[in-house]
Design a protein around this motif. Sequence first.
Motif, PDB file in Angstrom:
ATOM      1  N   ALA A   1       0.836  -1.213   0.000  1.00 40.61           N
ATOM      2  CA  ALA A   1       0.000   0.000   0.000  1.00 40.61           C
ATOM      3  C   ALA A   1       0.864   1.253   0.000  1.00 40.61           C
ATOM      4  O   ALA A   1       0.524   2.250  -0.658  1.00 40.61           O
ATOM      5  N   ASP A   2       1.977   1.226   0.729  1.00 40.58           N
ATOM      6  CA  ASP A   2       2.879   2.377   0.760  1.00 40.58           C
ATOM      7  C   ASP A   2       3.544   2.585  -0.596  1.00 40.58           C
ATOM      8  O   ASP A   2       3.677   3.722  -1.071  1.00 40.58           O
ATOM      9  N   ARG A   3       3.962   1.487  -1.211  1.00 39.52           N
ATOM     10  CA  ARG A   3       4.598   1.601  -2.530  1.00 39.52           C
ATOM     11  C   ARG A   3       3.609   2.120  -3.566  1.00 39.52           C
ATOM     12  O   ARG A   3       3.945   2.973  -4.384  1.00 39.52           O
ATOM     13  N   GLU A   4       2.383   1.635  -3.509  1.00 38.56           N
ATOM     14  CA  GLU A   4       1.375   2.105  -4.450  1.00 38.56           C
ATOM     15  C   GLU A   4       1.085   3.591  -4.235  1.00 38.56           C
ATOM     16  O   GLU A   4       0.906   4.346  -5.197  1.00 38.56           O
ATOM     17  N   ARG A   5       1.048   4.005  -2.984  1.00 40.65           N
ATOM     18  CA  ARG A   5       0.832   5.435  -2.690  1.00 40.65           C
ATOM     19  C   ARG A   5       1.985   6.268  -3.233  1.00 40.65           C
ATOM     20  O   ARG A   5       1.785   7.372  -3.746  1.00 40.65           O
ATOM     21  N   PHE A   6       3.214   5.743  -3.159  1.00 45.12           N
ATOM     22  CA  PHE A   6       4.356   6.462  -3.718  1.00 45.12           C
ATOM     23  C   PHE A   6       4.181   6.662  -5.216  1.00 45.12           C
ATOM     24  O   PHE A   6       4.344   7.765  -5.732  1.00 45.12           O
TER      25      PHE A   6
END
Length: 200
Positions: A55-60
């Motif tokens: 989820a963090d990578r996708e938000r990035f």
Amino acid sequence: MEFAEVVRRRRMVRNYDPDRAVPPEVVQRLLEHAVRAPSAGFSQGWGFLVLEEPADRERFWAASTPEGGGRERWLAGMRRAPLIVVPHANRSVYLERYAEPDKGWADRSTEHWPVPYWYIDTGFAALLMMLTAVDEGLGSCFFGIPPQRLESYRAAFGVPEAYDPIGALTIGYRAPDHRSPSLRRGRRPVEEVVRRGRWS
């Protein structure tokens, strides 16, 4: 792996195996090596945002990627990276450090600096992570966050204004990828870029 081999194998990797996470102990080594980078006045004015959760990578990617631009193939492979590290430079740490008695630039002016060492030192740290990745059998790629996406990136991750991202690193196990067309230019030979004793 011998250091010379690490240097020879270092290249920008643009496709990763999404099913192989970077082991936690390797992530820790990457970061421990990063903070061994040189820094002016031993200021160490850097900060690293580590993104491992999907989820963090996708938000990035959502926050930092410009719409369109014809980079779909490049992004498809880069988005598979199981680890993103964003190195940040903090200029104020350097200005404060050099206002201390042993340095003596009390006015905290950037005019004393021949070049912005806060960016250079953070770049050194990023390179140490890239070399560590090679030594660990991983690949990495350093790339910039487009200027028009910096505010959305900051907002997505709560990055303080004092910290400037100098770029980002994708890290992971390599998957087959296309070689950059820029490589056709060839590597400039040492003799072409080195001057000994005098420039001309």
